[in-house]
Design an enzyme around this catalytic site. Structure first.
Site: not given
Length: 250
Positions: A75-77
């Site tokens: 998700a590369k939050r």
């Protein structure tokens, strides 16, 4: 698990829920060879509520069919503390995935909420895309240190307070940098995308990374055909990668 809707096989598109049909087929056929699952949330989010249903259904199915196989949510939050805390609760308490990809650009206080919940983080270090050098390979001041190396050093220091909860994303298209980072941080687990569809060489990756790594092949397995027997083809592709990895590690 990157189910790009327009590229799904016809049986998926003809079903009531294309992403569910696709994910169920892939999981059921490939699970004997999976050491980890990595769903990319973007391919689900684009469909709104239907996509989130498909994502959560997929995660539950993965847990049901292969409960011992960890799930890395891609998700590369990356956001500030209160927002990060809510993301952390969704991924680690609601979905109960095992790990999450995150962007460290806003600093370590954007990572702490995930770690405090006991989550495992793969922090973006040196990514596999061609323009990763725009920022990640900038030198820091007058030193010889690259930004991605400083990120890796800071994550190693943070891991002293959160042992067993931090790893690094390093693109498989950078084998020499993987080797350098492995020498620098023998204790960190690397998540290595870029093998398969993105052109990374598996033998070079394995030689550079060692065994403390998750080497990811997504589209090269799951999107290798649009034929009706795509599940069987994905299983065969998984088996080929499995055998090749065993050969290279032997």
């Amino acid at each position: 698990m990157d189910p790009e809707l327009e590229k799904l096989p016809k049986p998926c598109l003809d079903s009531k829920s294309p992403l569910v049909f696709f994910a169920e087929t892939i999981v059921r056929y490939t699970h004997p060879y999976a050491v980890s699952w990595k769903p990319n949330i973007a391919f689900f989010e684009r469909l709104g509520a239907e996509g989130y249903f498909a994502l959560e259904h997929t995660v539950h199915l993965m847990k049901e069919i292969s409960p011992e196989v960890p799930i890395v949510m891609d998700a590369k939050r990356g956001d500030l503390a209160n927002t990060a805390k809510e993301y952390a609760k969704y991924f680690f308490q609601t979905l109960k995935v095992d790990a999450l990809t995150v962007n460290p650009y806003m600093g370590r206080d954007s990572l702490i909420p995930y770690l405090d919940l006991g989550g495992y983080l793969f922090v973006l270090g040196l990514t596999s895309n061609p323009s990763s050098s725009d920022f990640q390979k900038l030198r820091i001041g007058s030193s010889d240190l690259y930004v991605y190396e400083e990120v890796s050093d800071q994550m190693a220091r943070l891991a002293e307070s959160y042992p067993g909860q931090l790893g690094l994303v390093v693109g498989g298209t950078h084998p020499s940098e993987i080797e350098s980072l492995r020498d620098r941080h023998p204790e960190l687990c690397f998540l290595i995308p870029g093998f398969g569809a993105q052109g990374g060489d598996l033998e070079a990756i394995i030689k550079a990374s060692g065994k403390e790594a998750l080497i990811n092949s997504s589209r090269g397995i799951t999107m290798s055909t649009v034929a009706e027997n795509f599940g069987e083809v994905s299983k065969k592709k998984s088996e080929e990668v499995h055998l090749l990895m065993n050969q290279l590690f032997s």
